[in-house]
Design a protein around this motif. Sequence first.
Motif, mmCIF file in Angstrom:
data_model
loop_
_atom_site.group_PDB
_atom_site.id
_atom_site.type_symbol
_atom_site.label_atom_id
_atom_site.label_comp_id
_atom_site.label_asym_id
_atom_site.label_seq_id
_atom_site.Cartn_x
_atom_site.Cartn_y
_atom_site.Cartn_z
ATOM 1 N N LEU A 58 0.880 -1.163 0.110
ATOM 2 C CA LEU A 58 0.130 -0.169 -0.040
ATOM 3 C C LEU A 58 0.857 1.249 -0.018
ATOM 4 O O LEU A 58 0.454 2.044 -0.618
ATOM 5 N N SER A 62 0.260 1.912 -4.290
ATOM 6 C CA SER A 62 -0.923 2.275 -4.185
ATOM 7 C C SER A 62 -1.243 3.494 -5.444
ATOM 8 O O SER A 62 -0.388 3.967 -6.176
ATOM 9 N N LYS A 69 -1.093 9.628 0.300
ATOM 10 C CA LYS A 69 -0.902 8.547 1.120
ATOM 11 C C LYS A 69 -0.396 9.086 2.423
ATOM 12 O O LYS A 69 -0.873 8.465 3.491
ATOM 13 N N GLU A 154 -8.562 0.562 -1.470
ATOM 14 C CA GLU A 154 -7.279 1.016 -0.972
ATOM 15 C C GLU A 154 -7.201 1.986 -0.016
ATOM 16 O O GLU A 154 -6.534 1.695 0.923
#
Length: 187
Positions: A58, A62, A69, A154
């Motif tokens: 992740l 991502s 993020k 996600e």
Amino acid sequence: MAAPDRLPPIPPADYTPEQEEAAADFRRRRGVEPFGPYAPLMRSPKVMIDVEALGRRLRYGSCLSENLKELAICQVARSWSQQFEWSVHAMEAEKAGVSKEILAAVAEGRRPDGMSADEALIYDAVAELLATKRWSDTTYNRIVARHGEQGAVEIPTLVGIYSLLAMVLNVARTPADGAEGLSRWPE
């Protein structure tokens, strides 16, 4: 004064065979011994490897840009008053282009002013998820319109994995990697 670390790093000489295997796998990917949340997770080596793999996926693969993020991760760190996670990811967020003013607002627990439209969308979606444990149809539709269904999967997964890491770090009392950047919220 911070409470003592309950689950400090295990000296490599004291690793069990399973821990040595997990640490070797970690070193191959990261180039260092398990640190931060991975040090306490070494008490369950297979869990540590699985958690690290999802977090790495992740963080480095991502659909979200680095700044988004890192903003989300900082929000998670703030929600858990997690000093280690904040000390690492506030620095990463700043490197990725999140302004000091936005980070200061997140650290204070307030919605930042001056965010871009993308930052505001992520901030609001993460804040809603952390507060209500779900997204409204409006938020879901906004996320899908901007980041697709991949983003709708996600983003909560990112929030979940960093919440998991924050809980492990808080239980272990892992100290910050540098100065503590968050005031503690009442418990």
